[in-house]
Scaffold this motif. Structure first.
Motif, PDB file in Angstrom:
ATOM      1  N   ILE A 136     -23.785   1.335 -28.384  1.00  0.00           N
ATOM      2  CA  ILE A 136     -22.509   2.010 -28.150  1.00  0.00           C
ATOM      3  C   ILE A 136     -22.472   3.328 -28.934  1.00  0.00           C
ATOM      4  O   ILE A 136     -22.058   4.368 -28.400  1.00  0.00           O
ATOM      5  N   HIS A 137     -22.894   3.291 -30.187  1.00  0.00           N
ATOM      6  CA  HIS A 137     -22.916   4.516 -30.992  1.00  0.00           C
ATOM      7  C   HIS A 137     -23.834   5.563 -30.375  1.00  0.00           C
ATOM      8  O   HIS A 137     -23.444   6.736 -30.224  1.00  0.00           O
ATOM      9  N   ASN A 138     -25.036   5.163 -30.008  1.00  0.00           N
ATOM     10  CA  ASN A 138     -26.011   6.121 -29.477  1.00  0.00           C
ATOM     11  C   ASN A 138     -25.636   6.641 -28.099  1.00  0.00           C
ATOM     12  O   ASN A 138     -26.121   7.693 -27.682  1.00  0.00           O
ATOM     13  N   ASP A 155     -12.612  10.502 -40.286  1.00  0.00           N
ATOM     14  CA  ASP A 155     -12.690  10.402 -38.827  1.00  0.00           C
ATOM     15  C   ASP A 155     -13.862   9.492 -38.496  1.00  0.00           C
ATOM     16  O   ASP A 155     -15.010   9.936 -38.470  1.00  0.00           O
ATOM     17  N   ILE A 156     -13.571   8.225 -38.288  1.00  0.00           N
ATOM     18  CA  ILE A 156     -14.641   7.273 -37.989  1.00  0.00           C
ATOM     19  C   ILE A 156     -14.225   6.352 -36.858  1.00  0.00           C
ATOM     20  O   ILE A 156     -13.036   6.133 -36.608  1.00  0.00           O
ATOM     21  N   ALA A 200     -19.538   7.565 -43.546  1.00  0.00           N
ATOM     22  CA  ALA A 200     -19.608   7.483 -42.082  1.00  0.00           C
ATOM     23  C   ALA A 200     -18.717   8.513 -41.404  1.00  0.00           C
ATOM     24  O   ALA A 200     -18.584   8.487 -40.171  1.00  0.00           O
ATOM     25  N   ASN A 201     -18.103   9.382 -42.175  1.00  0.00           N
ATOM     26  CA  ASN A 201     -17.147  10.346 -41.614  1.00  0.00           C
ATOM     27  C   ASN A 201     -17.759  11.119 -40.445  1.00  0.00           C
ATOM     28  O   ASN A 201     -18.861  11.676 -40.549  1.00  0.00           O
ATOM     29  N   GLY A 202     -17.050  11.135 -39.334  1.00  0.00           N
ATOM     30  CA  GLY A 202     -17.532  11.788 -38.128  1.00  0.00           C
ATOM     31  C   GLY A 202     -18.355  10.881 -37.240  1.00  0.00           C
ATOM     32  O   GLY A 202     -18.641  11.222 -36.088  1.00  0.00           O
ATOM     33  N   GLY A 203     -18.742   9.721 -37.766  1.00  0.00           N
ATOM     34  CA  GLY A 203     -19.606   8.813 -37.016  1.00  0.00           C
ATOM     35  C   GLY A 203     -18.992   7.437 -36.819  1.00  0.00           C
ATOM     36  O   GLY A 203     -17.794   7.310 -36.540  1.00  0.00           O
ATOM     37  N   THR A 204     -19.826   6.413 -36.979  1.00  0.00           N
ATOM     38  CA  THR A 204     -19.443   5.035 -36.668  1.00  0.00           C
ATOM     39  C   THR A 204     -19.713   4.142 -37.863  1.00  0.00           C
ATOM     40  O   THR A 204     -20.758   4.250 -38.499  1.00  0.00           O
ATOM     41  N   PHE A 231     -24.361   6.517 -38.477  1.00  0.00           N
ATOM     42  CA  PHE A 231     -24.057   5.132 -38.108  1.00  0.00           C
ATOM     43  C   PHE A 231     -24.363   4.296 -39.340  1.00  0.00           C
ATOM     44  O   PHE A 231     -25.503   4.245 -39.799  1.00  0.00           O
ATOM     45  N   ILE A 232     -23.350   3.661 -39.898  1.00  0.00           N
ATOM     46  CA  ILE A 232     -23.525   2.884 -41.124  1.00  0.00           C
ATOM     47  C   ILE A 232     -23.062   1.461 -40.878  1.00  0.00           C
ATOM     48  O   ILE A 232     -21.993   1.233 -40.301  1.00  0.00           O
TER      49      ILE A 232
END
Length: 470
Positions: A184-186, A275-276, A233-237, A195-196
């Motif tokens: 889902i992240h990719n 923002d995650i 994880a800011n900006g990511g997942t 992605f953490i």
């Protein structure tokens, strides 16, 4: 008088070795004269390797003055709550929080004593989390299987890549929940961001709060300014694995972060914007987790904007052959082998087995088989691990009646599998009796519509009572 002095000495020796802190005493030359059992445990040393030896001959420091004991010997001033990282005689890294004081006889200094608490594991865990990168290997192409059950979940997961909504992934252990999370992240617009992943059951509450939310210098002894996983994880997942193992107080704090999109470090008074996207996984029925107090209802509603149910392998046996051959090719490559096929008898056994460990168990079985193969080009039954052969020698059938009778030992099966079969059958019967009306069925069963709909989807039951194409 001698008896009293002996008693004092023995009591002191016993006390030093019974306390749950490390105690290390050196004389003016830096030679160890007291070194208790807890200190030996912290530093993974034997007491005889340290006693009566100079500190600098046993331990390694970047500089001699970096040793808090040597600093106190040199300056004669106490050092409070100092973090120290150094190495034992085998080069293993040790990190402690020390209170070190001079030992005085009037105005004359006789040596120094250190009381130490071990934070080696905490320091290592925090460092690992700080150094964590966006390390995602899996995409939807990595998910093996073409059965209706897995195809439906893949399609639902692909639709979830279009938004930033939270996703709750539910499935038994070994079904591949993190594989779906990474996919889902990719597949999302956050794929180039971090992605953490954090397993919430892997750490005690005292550590996981600081790891998740970060720490402020001075929040507790040895605390430094350190961002938590939300900031990293800011900006990511951020994937929170086994979210139901997080204690309720931390679940409440997590809910606040998700709702307000801000995080406050432990010991801080200021909030930071983040923002995650939150992905969470569970390996149990969330309704059961809520009723037993392991999952807050408000957090469940917040996380389950999109809910994915990963089917167990026993419900997608059409994929067993493809999965088995995929794992065979993987371990062929890793082990430098050239096994080309799996005997049909083995595949038949695989199809009859219920796979309580799911896809992960199948992979381990194939890996185990390739470990014992020598010159053969096919996996045969005798190559399978012994424990697996014992389990599959005589396999009972799943119960299909609500009133079964045990006639032989071979009729006995796992309780969870038996109960799932009975529950599926009963739900179908009640649904049919209520003319496939969800509200009436839920009332008849004494449960909420949400609970009933969850169970119908979990067991793959359609409104007409037939198995779902999922």
């Amino acid at each position: 008088m001698k008896q009293v002095e002996l008693l004092k000495r023995k009591a002191t020796e016993q006390l030093v070795n019974e306390v749950d802190v490390g105690i290390h005493v050196v004389d003016l030359e830096g030679t160890t004269i007291i070194y208790n059992q807890k200190m030996a445990q912290i530093e993974e040393m034997n007491q005889h390797d340290v006693l009566n030896k100079k500190l600098v001959d046993v331990f390694s420091f970047d500089k001699n003055e970096d040793s808090t004991l040597l600093q106190v010997l040199k300056n004669g001033e106490p050092i409070k709550n100092a973090k120290q990282t150094y190495y034992n005689n085998r080069g293993q890294e040790i990190t402690t929080i020390n209170n070190t004081i001079p030992i005085m006889d009037g105005r004359k200094q006789m040596g120094a004593m250190e009381i130490a608490r071990d934070v080696t594991k905490l320091e290592k865990l925090l460092r690992e989390n700080m150094n964590r990168r966006s390390d995602t290997h899996y995409t939807f192409d990595s998910i093996i299987g073409s059965s209706a059950a897995i195809s439906e979940v893949i399609e639902a997961s692909k639709r979830a890549t279009r938004t930033n909504s939270s996703v709750l992934i539910i499935g038994d252990t070994g079904t591949g929940k993190e594989l779906f999370a990474q996919s889902i992240h990719n597949g999302s617009n956050r794929s180039s961001a971090p992605f953490i992943s954090q397993n919430c059951a892997a750490l005690p509450d005292s550590l996981i709060e600081g790891i998740l939310f970060g720490t402020k210098k001075g929040a507790f002894t040895g605390a430094i300014d350190r961002p938590g996983l939300f900031e990293q994880a800011n900006g990511g997942t951020l994937l929170l694995d086994e979210i139901n193992s997080l204690n309720p107080a931390l679940q409440a704090k997590l809910l606040r972060v998700i709702q307000e999109k801000t995080v406050r470090r432990v010991g801080d008074t200021k909030d930071k914007k983040v923002d995650i996207r939150i992905l969470a996984t569970m390996n149990e029925d969330p309704i059961d987790a809520i009723s037993k107090g392991r999952l807050r209802k408000d957090l469940y509603y917040r996380l389950s904007v999109v809910t994915l149910f990963i089917p167990p392998l026993r419900n997608r046996k059409e994929d067993v052959r493809e999965l088995a051959y995929t794992f065979m090719e993987k371990y062929n490559h890793l082990f430098g082998l050239n096994v080309t096929k799996i005997e049909e008898r083995v595949l038949q056994v695989f199809m009859q087995y219920d796979w309580p460990g799911n896809v992960r168990e199948l992979e381990h079985i194939i890996e185990g088989a390739l470990n014992v193969i020598t010159y053969e080009d096919a996996i045969s039954y005798n190559h399978l691990p012994l424990h697996f052969r014992k389990k599959t020698h005589s396999k009972p059938e799943l119960a299909t009646t609500a009133n079964p009778k045990l006639t032989e030992k071979t009729d006995i099966q796992r309780l969870d599998e038996y109960m799932e079969g009975i529950e599926t059958l009963y739900l179908k019967q009640v649904l049919q009796q209520c003319n496939n009306n969800i509200t009436k069925t839920a009332e008849a069963l004494g449960m909420s519509r949400q609970n009933l709909q969850y169970r119908l989807k979990k067991f793959g039951i359609q409104r007409d009572g037939s198995p779902s194409p999922m």
